[in-house]
Design an enzyme around this catalytic site. Structure first.
Site, PDB file in Angstrom:
ATOM      1  N   SER A  27      -9.630   1.244   2.795  1.00 35.03           N
ATOM      2  CA  SER A  27      -8.777   2.048   1.944  1.00 35.03           C
ATOM      3  C   SER A  27      -7.684   1.258   1.238  1.00 35.03           C
ATOM      4  O   SER A  27      -7.076   1.757   0.302  1.00 35.03           O
ATOM      5  CB  SER A  27      -8.135   3.162   2.776  1.00 35.03           C
ATOM      6  OG  SER A  27      -7.266   2.613   3.752  1.00 35.03           O
TER       7      SER A  27
ATOM      8  N   LYS B 238       0.872  -1.189   0.000  1.00 32.24           N
ATOM      9  CA  LYS B 238       0.000   0.000   0.000  1.00 32.24           C
ATOM     10  C   LYS B 238       0.902   1.231   0.000  1.00 32.24           C
ATOM     11  O   LYS B 238       1.954   1.240   0.671  1.00 32.24           O
ATOM     12  CB  LYS B 238      -0.856  -0.046   1.272  1.00 32.24           C
ATOM     13  CG  LYS B 238      -1.888   1.055   1.409  1.00 32.24           C
ATOM     14  CD  LYS B 238      -2.696   0.833   2.691  1.00 32.24           C
ATOM     15  CE  LYS B 238      -3.863   1.795   2.798  1.00 32.24           C
ATOM     16  NZ  LYS B 238      -4.704   1.522   4.002  1.00 32.24           N
TER      17      LYS B 238
ATOM     18  N   SER C 189      -9.736  -1.113   7.063  1.00 36.31           N
ATOM     19  CA  SER C 189      -9.152  -0.991   5.718  1.00 36.31           C
ATOM     20  C   SER C 189      -8.355  -2.175   5.201  1.00 36.31           C
ATOM     21  O   SER C 189      -7.963  -2.188   4.037  1.00 36.31           O
ATOM     22  CB  SER C 189      -8.274   0.256   5.642  1.00 36.31           C
ATOM     23  OG  SER C 189      -9.088   1.379   5.476  1.00 36.31           O
TER      24      SER C 189
HETATM   25  N1  GLN Z   1     -13.174   3.453   6.132  1.00 38.21           N
HETATM   26  C1  GLN Z   1     -12.670   3.966   7.376  1.00 38.21           C
HETATM   27  C2  GLN Z   1     -12.342   5.429   7.198  1.00 38.21           C
HETATM   28  O1  GLN Z   1     -12.634   5.939   6.196  1.00 38.21           O
HETATM   29  C3  GLN Z   1     -11.473   3.166   7.815  1.00 38.21           C
HETATM   30  C4  GLN Z   1     -10.267   3.463   7.030  1.00 38.21           C
HETATM   31  C5  GLN Z   1      -9.063   2.677   7.473  1.00 38.21           C
HETATM   32  O2  GLN Z   1      -9.172   1.650   8.128  1.00 38.21           O
HETATM   33  N2  GLN Z   1      -7.897   3.206   7.124  1.00 38.21           N
HETATM   34  O3  GLN Z   1     -11.801   6.053   8.042  1.00 38.21           O
END
Ligand code: GLN
Length: 497
Positions: A155, A80, A179
């Site tokens: 994400s 990532k 994420s």
């Molecule tokens: N979808 C969640 C957010 O938008 C979690 C994102 C994540 O785990 N980085 O914050």
């Protein structure tokens, strides 16, 4: 057999390369060729480091020839783009960091390299890891390999989609509120978020520091266990890193599920947004665990319903503090030397995207004098209650089983602000994953079926602090008894892959 390595597991590749049945170079070449062929339609990769990957692969082959034992020998990995990588541009999916070439590797990346992994490049993601669909990337969306008109989740969308499509055997993601697990679920792969502090965050661009955790995604729980053995362990460069021995997760994967107690919070299955097919598949998976000798016990997590509200105060508050460092001067800009006016113009042009701005504003507001007690402090108190619920539940069970996501992959654009006008629509995708981060627990998603026979669904397994071994053990036992993970999306460009 270079053309045929892309759906080998990481465990198989490491074994074949370690035993010199395959060379790391041919595995890397086969994956690089597949990326060149397939990724145009998917958008998983922000950067492919062909020269770097081949040089690492050659070094691995030399080390193996010398007799070195490398647990991840020749395993092709994607990162990532939140992981800083020496000499390789790192953007966090944001324009504000475009052009930034870090001078060092973070701990997780260094540990993978040391274990013999070959890093192919950097994977697309929601900007600064904020999102659930990968549509907040400044560099365009990722398409779900099972249906390119749909989102891969986020994400870590690139990390999940690349593994699902056979573009790498393993990837690294980060999980602040889901994420790793949520995109793993939507793409039909396994992803584990370890206990907070189990894997070092040194060299991982921060989103919300009390929630962020690094973890691997792979096509099997055994592959994730192999990766986690290399990644986990104390790191003096991360003050929150846990100093506890790292178990043999791969051994745990070989133990039977029999005798373990699986806690099921019935309230999670009554949530309004739960798709009926997803609920039925997850219940069937829990039934499968029972048939393997696990004992299902009902549990209660009464404060879990406050998770989303709690998270959307704590995460924005912490991000507003973490992201204050990107003033555009020290980070990320390639500005013609000496031209200050140009520099300021570039700063504005390269600013944050709308979701990141929304979070910074929300977080700054919640932390203001006079509001701190009402919002941030109160959220931290609810967080303690959520954690206490889990402590109590784990007195009665070894792992907890729930859906990972209330729905399978949705259409691109369906839940964006432009698409539906409501920022909460996207936030609701994390309804089942967030409480685990608030409590600092390990959590995993494992494929457990398909909606309409074509869109993957994930079973979420949660464990007590440092309970990764049992979580992986249950997932691996489930995969031995099922074949969901042996199906792969059709090649996006058609023909033999
Ligand atoms: N979808 C969640 C957010 O938008 C979690 C994102 C994540 O785990 N980085 O914050």
């Amino acid at each position: 057999m270079p053309g045929e390595t892309h759906f080998l597991s990481a465990t198989e590749i490491a074994h074949a390369v370690g035993g010199r049945a395959l060379s790391a170079v041919e595995v890397a070449q086969a994956h690089l060729a597949r990326i060149a062929r397939e990724d145009g339609a998917l958008g998983c990769w922000l950067r492919v480091d062909e020269a770097g990957a081949l040089a690492q692969a050659e070094a691995v082959d030399r080390a193996v020839a010398r007799g070195d034992h490398l647990p991840l020998a020749g395993v092709p990995v994607g990162l990532k783009d939140l992981f800083v990588t020496e000499g390789l541009e790192t953007t966090a999916g944001s324009r504000i960091l475009a052009g930034w070439i870090p001078p060092y590797d973070g701990t997780a990346v260094a540990r993978l390299r040391r274990a013999g992994a070959v890093i192919l490049g950097k994977l697309n993601m929601d900007e600064f890891a904020m999102g659930s669909s990968n549509e907040n990337s400044a560099y365009g969306p990722v398409h779900n390999p099972w249906d390119p008109t749909r989102v891969p989740g986020g994400s870590s969308g690139g990390s999940a989609a690349a593994v699902a499509a056979g573009l790498c055997a393993l990837s690294l993601g980060t999980d602040t509120g889901g994420s790793i697990r949520q995109p793993a679920s939507l793409c039909g792969v396994v992803g584990i978020k370890p206990t907070y502090g189990r894997v070092s965050r040194h060299g991982v661009i921060a989103f919300a520091s009390s929630l962020d955790q690094v973890g691997p995604l792979g096509r099997t729980a055994l592959d994730c266990a192999l990766a986690l053995e290399a990644l986990a362990g104390h790191d003096p460069l991360d003050a929150t890193s846990i100093d506890a021995p790292v178990p043999r997760y791969t051994d745990a994967c070989r133990e039977p599920v029999e005798g373990l107690r699986v806690g099921v919070p019935e309230s999670f299955f009554c949530a309004a947004g739960l798709d009926a097919q997803v609920g039925a598949l997850v219940r069937a998976a829990i039934g499968k665990l029972e048939s393997l000798g696990a004992r299902v016990v009902p549990i209660e997590l009464p404060n879990a319903e406050h998770s989303l509200a709690t998270y959307y105060l704590i995460a924005p508050a912490e991000c507003s503090s973490n992201l204050a460092r990107y003033d555009g001067v020290r980070y990320g800009l390639r500005v013609p030397s000496g031209d200050l006016g140009q520099m300021y113009k570039a700063t504005r042009a390269a600013g944050f995207g709308p979701e990141v701005k929304r979070r910074i504003m929300l977080g700054t507001y919640a932390l203001r004098t006079g509001y701190y007690d009402a919002y941030y402090l109160r959220a931290q108190k609810v967080r303690a209650l959520i954690k206490r619920d889990f402590d109590r539940a784990f007195e009665a069970c070894d792992v907890i089983a729930t859906p990972t996501s209330p729905v399978a992959a949705w259409q691109l654009g369906e839940r964006t602000i432009e698409g539906c006008g409501d920022p909460l629509a996207m936030y609701l995708a994390d309804i089942y994953t967030i409480s685990c981060n608030l409590a600092g627990l390990p959590g995993l998603s494992v494929p457990c079926g398909f909606v309409d026979g074509k869109l993957p669904v994930g079973l979420q397994l949660l464990g007590p602090p440092l309970g990764e071994a049992n979580v992986l053990r249950v997932a691996a036992g489930y995969q031995r008894a099922t074949d969901w993970h042996t199906r792969h999306p059709a090649s996006t460009v058609g023909g033999a892959a």
